[in-house]
Structure formats: structure tokens, C-alpha cells
Design a protein around this motif. Sequence first.
Motif, PDB file in Angstrom:
ATOM      1  N   ASN A  40       0.802  -1.223   0.000  1.00 50.39           N
ATOM      2  CA  ASN A  40       0.000   0.000   0.000  1.00 50.39           C
ATOM      3  C   ASN A  40       0.837   1.276   0.000  1.00 50.39           C
ATOM      4  OD1 ASN A  40      -2.535  -1.292  -0.006  1.00 50.39           O
ATOM      5  ND2 ASN A  40      -2.395  -1.668   2.189  1.00 50.39           N
ATOM      6  N   ALA A  41       2.164   1.128  -0.013  1.00 49.06           N
ATOM      7  CA  ALA A  41       3.036   2.309   0.063  1.00 49.06           C
ATOM      8  C   ALA A  41       3.003   3.129  -1.219  1.00 49.06           C
ATOM      9  CB  ALA A  41       4.459   1.879   0.375  1.00 49.06           C
ATOM     10  N   LYS A  42       2.727   2.483  -2.341  1.00 46.96           N
ATOM     11  CA  LYS A  42       2.664   3.162  -3.638  1.00 46.96           C
ATOM     12  C   LYS A  42       3.986   3.830  -4.011  1.00 46.96           C
ATOM     13  CE  LYS A  42      -1.727   2.133  -3.605  1.00 46.96           C
ATOM     14  NZ  LYS A  42      -2.184   0.917  -4.299  1.00 46.96           N
ATOM     15  N   ARG A  43       5.084   3.262  -3.528  1.00 42.96           N
ATOM     16  CA  ARG A  43       6.427   3.759  -3.863  1.00 42.96           C
ATOM     17  C   ARG A  43       7.423   2.638  -3.592  1.00 42.96           C
ATOM     18  NH1 ARG A  43       9.056   5.680   1.098  1.00 42.96           N
ATOM     19  NH2 ARG A  43       7.546   5.673   2.832  1.00 42.96           N
ATOM     20  N   PRO A  44       8.611   2.701  -4.178  1.00 39.80           N
ATOM     21  CA  PRO A  44       9.614   1.656  -3.933  1.00 39.80           C
ATOM     22  C   PRO A  44      10.059   1.672  -2.471  1.00 39.80           C
ATOM     23  CG  PRO A  44      10.164   2.962  -5.880  1.00 39.80           C
ATOM     24  CD  PRO A  44       9.077   3.692  -5.167  1.00 39.80           C
ATOM     25  N   ILE A  45      10.103   0.490  -1.860  1.00 37.55           N
ATOM     26  CA  ILE A  45      10.465   0.370  -0.444  1.00 37.55           C
ATOM     27  C   ILE A  45      11.700  -0.525  -0.307  1.00 37.55           C
ATOM     28  CG2 ILE A  45       9.728  -0.463   1.829  1.00 37.55           C
ATOM     29  CD1 ILE A  45       8.258   2.062   0.886  1.00 37.55           C
ATOM     30  N   LYS A  46      12.728   0.016   0.357  1.00 36.19           N
ATOM     31  CA  LYS A  46      13.923  -0.756   0.694  1.00 36.19           C
ATOM     32  C   LYS A  46      13.806  -1.242   2.134  1.00 36.19           C
ATOM     33  CE  LYS A  46      18.050   0.517  -0.299  1.00 36.19           C
ATOM     34  NZ  LYS A  46      19.305   1.331  -0.379  1.00 36.19           N
TER      35      LYS A  46
ATOM     36  N   ALA B   8       9.909  -9.579   0.060  1.00 39.11           N
ATOM     37  CA  ALA B   8      10.220  -9.725  -1.365  1.00 39.11           C
ATOM     38  C   ALA B   8       8.956 -10.050  -2.156  1.00 39.11           C
ATOM     39  CB  ALA B   8      11.275 -10.807  -1.561  1.00 39.11           C
ATOM     40  N   ALA B   9       8.132 -10.942  -1.615  1.00 38.50           N
ATOM     41  CA  ALA B   9       6.894 -11.321  -2.298  1.00 38.50           C
ATOM     42  C   ALA B   9       5.922 -10.150  -2.397  1.00 38.50           C
ATOM     43  CB  ALA B   9       6.232 -12.486  -1.560  1.00 38.50           C
ATOM     44  N   ALA B  10       5.977  -9.243  -1.420  1.00 39.01           N
ATOM     45  CA  ALA B  10       5.067  -8.089  -1.419  1.00 39.01           C
ATOM     46  C   ALA B  10       5.486  -7.022  -2.407  1.00 39.01           C
ATOM     47  CB  ALA B  10       4.991  -7.497  -0.016  1.00 39.01           C
ATOM     48  N   GLY B  11       6.671  -7.184  -3.009  1.00 37.24           N
ATOM     49  CA  GLY B  11       7.110  -6.241  -4.023  1.00 37.24           C
ATOM     50  C   GLY B  11       8.095  -5.201  -3.549  1.00 37.24           C
ATOM     51  N   ALA B  12       8.784  -5.462  -2.420  1.00 28.15           N
ATOM     52  CA  ALA B  12       9.813  -4.521  -1.961  1.00 28.15           C
ATOM     53  C   ALA B  12      10.851  -4.309  -3.060  1.00 28.15           C
ATOM     54  CB  ALA B  12      10.481  -5.047  -0.690  1.00 28.15           C
ATOM     55  N   ALA B  13      11.311  -3.077  -3.222  1.00 31.46           N
ATOM     56  CA  ALA B  13      12.304  -2.773  -4.254  1.00 31.46           C
ATOM     57  C   ALA B  13      13.617  -3.483  -3.971  1.00 31.46           C
ATOM     58  CB  ALA B  13      12.531  -1.268  -4.321  1.00 31.46           C
ATOM     59  N   GLU B  14      13.938  -3.633  -2.675  1.00 32.65           N
ATOM     60  CA  GLU B  14      15.152  -4.326  -2.263  1.00 32.65           C
ATOM     61  C   GLU B  14      14.969  -4.815  -0.835  1.00 32.65           C
ATOM     62  OE1 GLU B  14      19.733  -3.213  -1.019  1.00 32.65           O
ATOM     63  OE2 GLU B  14      18.840  -2.117  -2.709  1.00 32.65           O
ATOM     64  N   VAL B  15      15.475  -6.008  -0.548  1.00 34.02           N
ATOM     65  CA  VAL B  15      15.521  -6.522   0.817  1.00 34.02           C
ATOM     66  C   VAL B  15      16.962  -6.883   1.130  1.00 34.02           C
ATOM     67  CG1 VAL B  15      14.632  -8.200   2.487  1.00 34.02           C
ATOM     68  CG2 VAL B  15      13.185  -7.490   0.564  1.00 34.02           C
TER      69      VAL B  15
ATOM     70  N   LYS C  13      15.246  -8.390  -5.908  1.00 31.68           N
ATOM     71  CA  LYS C  13      16.531  -7.883  -5.437  1.00 31.68           C
ATOM     72  C   LYS C  13      16.657  -8.151  -3.932  1.00 31.68           C
ATOM     73  CE  LYS C  13      19.670  -3.935  -5.652  1.00 31.68           C
ATOM     74  NZ  LYS C  13      19.853  -2.522  -6.061  1.00 31.68           N
ATOM     75  N   VAL C  14      17.400  -9.197  -3.593  1.00 28.46           N
ATOM     76  CA  VAL C  14      17.619  -9.560  -2.192  1.00 28.46           C
ATOM     77  C   VAL C  14      19.123  -9.721  -1.973  1.00 28.46           C
ATOM     78  CG1 VAL C  14      17.126 -11.200  -0.342  1.00 28.46           C
ATOM     79  CG2 VAL C  14      15.399 -10.764  -2.100  1.00 28.46           C
ATOM     80  N   ARG C  15      19.655  -8.998  -1.009  1.00 23.31           N
ATOM     81  CA  ARG C  15      21.066  -9.131  -0.635  1.00 23.31           C
ATOM     82  C   ARG C  15      21.160  -9.973   0.631  1.00 23.31           C
ATOM     83  NH1 ARG C  15      24.613  -4.335   0.558  1.00 23.31           N
ATOM     84  NH2 ARG C  15      22.766  -3.321   1.437  1.00 23.31           N
ATOM     85  N   PHE C  16      22.014 -10.980   0.610  1.00 26.47           N
ATOM     86  CA  PHE C  16      22.219 -11.830   1.782  1.00 26.47           C
ATOM     87  C   PHE C  16      23.603 -11.547   2.357  1.00 26.47           C
ATOM     88  CE2 PHE C  16      19.050 -14.156  -0.696  1.00 26.47           C
ATOM     89  CZ  PHE C  16      18.121 -14.468   0.285  1.00 26.47           C
TER      90      PHE C  16
ATOM     91  N   LYS D 290      20.465   3.940   2.918  1.00 25.49           N
ATOM     92  CA  LYS D 290      19.270   4.200   3.722  1.00 25.49           C
ATOM     93  C   LYS D 290      18.185   3.161   3.419  1.00 25.49           C
ATOM     94  CE  LYS D 290      20.705   8.283   5.343  1.00 25.49           C
ATOM     95  NZ  LYS D 290      20.809   8.672   6.766  1.00 25.49           N
ATOM     96  N   TYR D 291      17.311   2.944   4.388  1.00 31.17           N
ATOM     97  CA  TYR D 291      16.221   1.968   4.258  1.00 31.17           C
ATOM     98  C   TYR D 291      14.909   2.580   4.731  1.00 31.17           C
ATOM     99  CZ  TYR D 291      20.077  -1.302   3.687  1.00 31.17           C
ATOM    100  OH  TYR D 291      21.201  -1.938   3.239  1.00 31.17           O
ATOM    101  N   ASP D 292      13.830   2.204   4.033  1.00 27.39           N
ATOM    102  CA  ASP D 292      12.508   2.721   4.373  1.00 27.39           C
ATOM    103  C   ASP D 292      11.808   1.898   5.446  1.00 27.39           C
ATOM    104  OD1 ASP D 292      12.455   4.690   2.109  1.00 27.39           O
ATOM    105  OD2 ASP D 292      12.610   2.821   0.966  1.00 27.39           O
TER     106      ASP D 292
END
Length: 291
Positions: free
Chosen positions: A113-119, A135-142, A168-171, A189-191
Motif C-alpha cells: 500500500n506504500a505506492k512507492r519503492p520500499i527498501k 520480497a513477495a510483497a514487491g519490496a524494491a530491495e531486501v 533484489k535480495v542481498r544476503f 538508507k532503508y525505508d
Amino acid sequence: MLLLADQWKDYELIDMGNGEKLERWGNYVLRRPDPQVVWPMEAEWSLWKNPHGHYHRSNKGGGQWEHKKKYPEQWTISYKDLKFHIKPTGFKHTGLFPEQAANWEWSMDKIRNAKRPIKVLNLFAYTGGATVACAAAGAAEVCHVDASKGMTTQAKENIKLSGLEDRKVRFIVDDVVKFVEREIRRGNKYDAIIMDPPSYGRGPKGEVWQIEEKLFDFVNLCMKVLSDKPLFFLINSYTTGFSPIVLENVLQTTIGKKVKGGKIYGGELGIPASRDGKILPCGIFGRWESK
């Protein structure tokens, strides 16, 4: 506030009593100890006596599994569209905390529901339940950070199981404090920030973590990697004796001072038993969310 993880189909808390719980993980039934179950067992009926696996604690610490019926070393269960490997360990755990589904639902809803890319930054991330959900919810990066290489490997497996390899997932296998300090220097930075700090733990190079001494300073440090328009901050805890009010106060004195507006609240997570509806308490949470 009590939030119930009651939308599972592949997991079921069947019954509880005498310090133990009886659970179904997909097609397999496990009997495990739980310190919250202080009431007596009403009856040790057939499934109690003959699960696939029964974990016995040792008086010397730790314990071991008794294999009563054949079951695999690893199998897969689903939560809606999310998939996870289950691997019973020598420390009684299975590689997944099903009560966290209540937090997954909330996190996914906020991201969608954020309507914007979320890190998203997931700290003490274990086998990646929240990583997979975000990631499944559509986060821009995790960014998934945990000190255990084995747990991180399982998190990667869970991402693949859920068909999310293209996300896009960084481990990162590292001490979380040192990682956050590096991210501050890099200006990253992270949202949204999620953390599930242990009561006590050690990093890959022996770094000591004790929650009573470290939590506030660490959450305060994380303020420096929070974006100018944060979406949420979630703290989970399984520390005995901690109240949700502790987590609320930590958030109030950190992000509550940094960001105008927003809502802070805490509560407990629980799972209802299918036999009689009793609720098993399964840890606490504190949340900050933007308005």
C-alpha cells in the motif's frame, strides 16, 4: 494487543500440556517442549504418544529427537504463496517460527500500500521468513543480515522455493552492529527495518550481544540508516520477562523523536490450538508505522 497467526493450512498447533506442544508441519507431527505451557495435559491421546518426532530435553542442556515414525531430514510447507524448508535441529527448532505470519501479513500490507519503492533491512534475519514475505510483497530491495552462514543459506533456499529469485535480495553473513555501522559510512538508507534480536548471542567473530545492554543503543544506531520517509520499524522479541511496553518505549525514545507523526504500539503474538482453542503465547513485538 494480541495478534494471532491463524491463517495457516500447512501448519497446525494441535494441542498443548505438561510443558509440551503437539504440532503438524505439513504431513508430519512433531512433539516439542515449550516453557510457556505450564498447565497440565488433559489426556495423552494417541497422536501425543505416536508423533513422527519427539524432542527430549537433556538435563545437561540441549536435547535430541526421538524418531518414532519415519520422516525426512527436510521438507517444504507453504503459507499462502510463500514456501519454506522445515529442518528439525538439535536445538528443538524447525527453521521457522509460524507465529511470525502475523507480522508477515502486516509488513506485506504496508509495502503493497506504500505506492512507492520500499527498501527493507531485515536484521537478525534467521531463515528469512520476513525476507521472503517482503520480497513477495514487491519490496524494491531486501537486505537480509544474519551472523549464521547456515541460517542464511536456508533463507536463500526459501527465496528460491517461493519463486522469488528475480527479486533484489542481498544476503549478508555478518555481525549486525558492524554491518549497520558500515552502511552508515556508505550512506545507505532503508525505508523499513525489521529486527528479531536474540536474548544472547555471538557474532561470527565472537561479538557478544546481550539484549538488555545492547537493544536501545542498536535501535538508536539504526536511526542513521533510516530514510527521510520511513514506512515502518518492527522489533520482535522472545526474551523471557520482556514486556511489549519495553519495545514501545525503545521506539518512542528513538524513532519517535526522529520522525514526526507515526504510530507506536506493541503486543503479543499467539497461535490458537485446534483441539480446544487455547492460545499459545509466542513472543512480543513493538511497531512504529507511518501515518
